[in-house]
Design an enzyme around this catalytic site. Structure first.
Site, PDB file in Angstrom:
ATOM      1  N   ASP A  32       0.821  -1.209   0.000  1.00 59.69           N
ATOM      2  CA  ASP A  32       0.000   0.000   0.000  1.00 59.69           C
ATOM      3  C   ASP A  32       0.861   1.267   0.000  1.00 59.69           C
ATOM      4  OD1 ASP A  32      -2.054  -1.798   0.284  1.00 59.69           O
ATOM      5  OD2 ASP A  32      -2.780  -1.032   2.202  1.00 59.69           O
ATOM      6  N   ASP A  33       0.267   2.345  -0.483  1.00 59.52           N
ATOM      7  CA  ASP A  33       0.733   3.726  -0.305  1.00 59.52           C
ATOM      8  C   ASP A  33       1.776   4.194  -1.310  1.00 59.52           C
ATOM      9  OD1 ASP A  33      -0.967   3.625   1.815  1.00 59.52           O
ATOM     10  OD2 ASP A  33       0.525   3.992   3.371  1.00 59.52           O
ATOM     11  N   HIS A  83      -6.022   2.978  -4.201  1.00 60.65           N
ATOM     12  CA  HIS A  83      -5.972   3.235  -2.750  1.00 60.65           C
ATOM     13  C   HIS A  83      -6.395   4.673  -2.450  1.00 60.65           C
ATOM     14  CE1 HIS A  83      -4.917   1.802   1.181  1.00 60.65           C
ATOM     15  NE2 HIS A  83      -3.868   2.579   1.349  1.00 60.65           N
ATOM     16  N   HIS A  87      -5.406   9.341  -0.105  1.00 63.02           N
ATOM     17  CA  HIS A  87      -5.266   8.499   1.095  1.00 63.02           C
ATOM     18  C   HIS A  87      -6.241   8.944   2.187  1.00 63.02           C
ATOM     19  CE1 HIS A  87      -3.049   6.192   4.299  1.00 63.02           C
ATOM     20  NE2 HIS A  87      -2.985   5.348   3.281  1.00 63.02           N
ATOM     21  N   TYR A 118      -6.605   2.614   5.701  1.00 67.12           N
ATOM     22  CA  TYR A 118      -6.879   2.301   7.106  1.00 67.12           C
ATOM     23  C   TYR A 118      -8.003   1.271   7.268  1.00 67.12           C
ATOM     24  CZ  TYR A 118      -4.596   6.891   7.250  1.00 67.12           C
ATOM     25  OH  TYR A 118      -3.755   7.959   7.041  1.00 67.12           O
ATOM     26  N   HIS A 171       3.838  -2.054   3.054  1.00 66.32           N
ATOM     27  CA  HIS A 171       3.747  -0.693   2.509  1.00 66.32           C
ATOM     28  C   HIS A 171       5.048  -0.340   1.793  1.00 66.32           C
ATOM     29  CE1 HIS A 171       0.709  -0.809   5.672  1.00 66.32           C
ATOM     30  NE2 HIS A 171       0.097   0.172   5.044  1.00 66.32           N
TER      31      HIS A 171
END
Length: 203
Positions: A32-33, A83, A87, A118, A171
């Protein structure tokens, strides 16, 4: 909340994908991210060492900044997911605003996979998004992003819980890099020795 998630949480949101079907000794590593120039290429190289495929849930604004990294992820045989663009937490947004943010991200990603940042998403948002996206959650999270989790602890957050079909969260971000750079090579080596195959989510 400890991970893997309690079954009661999963039962409240059965329309979300928490784990992939068991079979073929497959595991599903997700990141992620990103994309992040300082981290994502390193992750791709580590995955290549084991012919491992993964799914990268990219933040839209990062995809806009680094389109060449999104393309690199795809050309290396991995899948890309959405995603959100900024965010954002679903709980903090009206459904219309949240969907707009996701659609903006998808203009740079072109994916039918979505993971809420989250894990925070409302029932109404799920209903709206499910018409277009497969909403992918997880059953194991490495907690690589946490400053109070040591690199060794990061491994212990993952390895005891690994099962066929597990969806594992890492991540590819600077924030997570201290733990990721230590834990990912060791976890990849361990699951490889156990006979698992790392696959990208392709729905």
């Amino acid at each position: 909340m400890k991970f893997p998630l309690p079954q009661i949480v999963k039962s409240l949101f059965p329309e979300l994908i928490w784990k992939m079907p068991a079979g073929g000794n497959a595991l599903y590593f997700t990141f992620d991210d990103g994309p992040c120039p300082q981290v994502t290429p390193w992750v791709l190289d580590e995955l290549d060492k084991y012919d491992a495929k993964a799914t990268f849930f990219c933040i839209g604004k990062n995809a806009e900044l680094y389109p060449e990294l999104v393309e690199l992820i795809k050309t290396r045989g991995h899948s890309v997911g959405n995603h959100t663009y900024s965010h954002t937490k679903g709980w903090a947004k009206r459904t219309g605003e949240y969907v707009e943010d996701i659609e903006l991200a998808n203009s740079f990603l072109n994916s039918t996979l979505f993971r809420p940042p989250y894990g925070r998403i409302t029932k109404h948002q799920i209903k709206r998004l499910s018409a277009r996206y497969h909403i992918i959650m997880w059953d194991i999270i490495s907690r690589d992003y946490s400053s109070v989790v040591s690199p060794r602890k990061c491994i212990r957050e993952v390895m005891p819980h690994v099962r066929e079909g597990s969806v594992i969260v890492f991540h590819d971000s600077l924030k997570a890099s201290r733990n990721l750079f230590y834990a990912l090579p060791r976890i990849l080596e361990s699951v490889h020795k156990q006979g698992y195959k790392c696959r990208a989510i392709d729905l």
